[in-house]
Design a protein around this motif. Structure first.
Motif, PDB file in Angstrom:
ATOM      1  N   THR A   5       0.814  -1.206   0.000  1.00  0.00           N
ATOM      2  CA  THR A   5       0.000   0.000   0.000  1.00  0.00           C
ATOM      3  C   THR A   5       0.854   1.266   0.000  1.00  0.00           C
ATOM      4  O   THR A   5       0.318   2.351  -0.145  1.00  0.00           O
ATOM      5  CB  THR A   5      -0.947   0.027   1.213  1.00  0.00           C
ATOM      6  N   SER A   6       2.133   1.119   0.141  1.00  0.00           N
ATOM      7  CA  SER A   6       3.035   2.264   0.184  1.00  0.00           C
ATOM      8  C   SER A   6       3.237   2.852  -1.213  1.00  0.00           C
ATOM      9  O   SER A   6       3.267   2.116  -2.198  1.00  0.00           O
ATOM     10  CB  SER A   6       4.385   1.808   0.756  1.00  0.00           C
ATOM     11  N   PRO A   7       3.384   4.182  -1.323  1.00  0.00           N
ATOM     12  CA  PRO A   7       3.621   4.769  -2.649  1.00  0.00           C
ATOM     13  C   PRO A   7       5.051   4.555  -3.147  1.00  0.00           C
ATOM     14  O   PRO A   7       5.312   4.639  -4.333  1.00  0.00           O
ATOM     15  CB  PRO A   7       3.325   6.248  -2.434  1.00  0.00           C
ATOM     16  N   THR A   8       5.989   4.282  -2.224  1.00  0.00           N
ATOM     17  CA  THR A   8       7.381   4.054  -2.611  1.00  0.00           C
ATOM     18  C   THR A   8       7.928   2.861  -1.843  1.00  0.00           C
ATOM     19  O   THR A   8       7.361   2.434  -0.844  1.00  0.00           O
ATOM     20  CB  THR A   8       8.265   5.277  -2.305  1.00  0.00           C
ATOM     21  N   ALA A  30      11.319   7.296  -7.549  1.00  0.00           N
ATOM     22  CA  ALA A  30      10.527   8.368  -6.949  1.00  0.00           C
ATOM     23  C   ALA A  30      11.451   9.537  -6.632  1.00  0.00           C
ATOM     24  O   ALA A  30      12.624   9.340  -6.324  1.00  0.00           O
ATOM     25  CB  ALA A  30       9.858   7.865  -5.669  1.00  0.00           C
ATOM     26  N   ASN A  64       9.164   4.051  -7.405  1.00  0.00           N
ATOM     27  CA  ASN A  64       7.837   4.654  -7.458  1.00  0.00           C
ATOM     28  C   ASN A  64       6.820   3.536  -7.709  1.00  0.00           C
ATOM     29  O   ASN A  64       6.625   3.095  -8.839  1.00  0.00           O
ATOM     30  CB  ASN A  64       7.793   5.701  -8.573  1.00  0.00           C
ATOM     31  N   GLU A 116       3.531   3.595  -7.269  1.00  0.00           N
ATOM     32  CA  GLU A 116       2.287   4.018  -7.908  1.00  0.00           C
ATOM     33  C   GLU A 116       2.408   3.927  -9.421  1.00  0.00           C
ATOM     34  O   GLU A 116       1.492   3.456 -10.101  1.00  0.00           O
ATOM     35  CB  GLU A 116       1.920   5.429  -7.466  1.00  0.00           C
ATOM     36  N   ARG A 119       2.425   0.150 -10.363  1.00  0.00           N
ATOM     37  CA  ARG A 119       1.084  -0.445 -10.333  1.00  0.00           C
ATOM     38  C   ARG A 119       0.247   0.009 -11.534  1.00  0.00           C
ATOM     39  O   ARG A 119      -0.477  -0.782 -12.142  1.00  0.00           O
ATOM     40  CB  ARG A 119       0.375  -0.075  -9.034  1.00  0.00           C
ATOM     41  N   GLU A 120       0.346   1.289 -11.878  1.00  0.00           N
ATOM     42  CA  GLU A 120      -0.422   1.811 -13.007  1.00  0.00           C
ATOM     43  C   GLU A 120       0.053   1.183 -14.312  1.00  0.00           C
ATOM     44  O   GLU A 120      -0.755   0.848 -15.177  1.00  0.00           O
ATOM     45  CB  GLU A 120      -0.312   3.333 -13.071  1.00  0.00           C
TER      46      GLU A 120
END
Length: 130
Positions: free
Chosen positions: A45-48, A77, A110, A112, A115-116
């Protein structure tokens, strides 16, 4: 002749019952599982994420990760930078010079963007009907 046969007064060893074994192992096992689940949730769940954690989670080598970073497969990131100012003596002239250096933070992946990117690949996958 066996020692057990020669000494019939030796007390037989009684094994633990399954309930006793469960009572001995359950606290340590539940603590280990709880810690692993908390770490997994925090990582996903962490962004980095640090490079070492990313390597461990994805089961890749450090060299593969560096190739992915160089090829743009994985993005870094932005990390905070700090400037360090020092006064150094020039060896040739003997004069004191002011030197300003930029110190970068630890490189973080990074997640996020990762995942994208994986979501976009899954959307374009011909085996998944939307």
């Amino acid at each position: 002749m066996s020692h057990d046969i020669a000494n019939p007064q030796a007390a037989p060893i009684t094994p633990f019952s399954p309930a006793q074994i469960a009572n001995m192992l359950l606290p340590g096992l539940s603590g280990a599982i709880l810690e692993a689940v908390q770490r997994a949730v925090a990582m996903h769940t962490s962004p980095t994420m640090s490079k070492e954690d990313f390597i461990a989670v994805n089961g890749i080598s450090a060299s593969v990760l560096e190739k992915w970073i160089a090829n743009g497969v994985v993005l870094l990131a932005p990390t905070p930078t700090t400037t360090v100012k020092q006064n150094r003596k020039n060896r040739k002239t003997g004069e004191i010079e002011k030197v300003t250096m930029t110190k970068h933070g630890n490189a973080l992946i990074n997640l996020e963007a990762w995942r994208e990117k994986n979501r976009q690949v899954a959307i374009k996958c011909r085996y998944i009907r939307g």
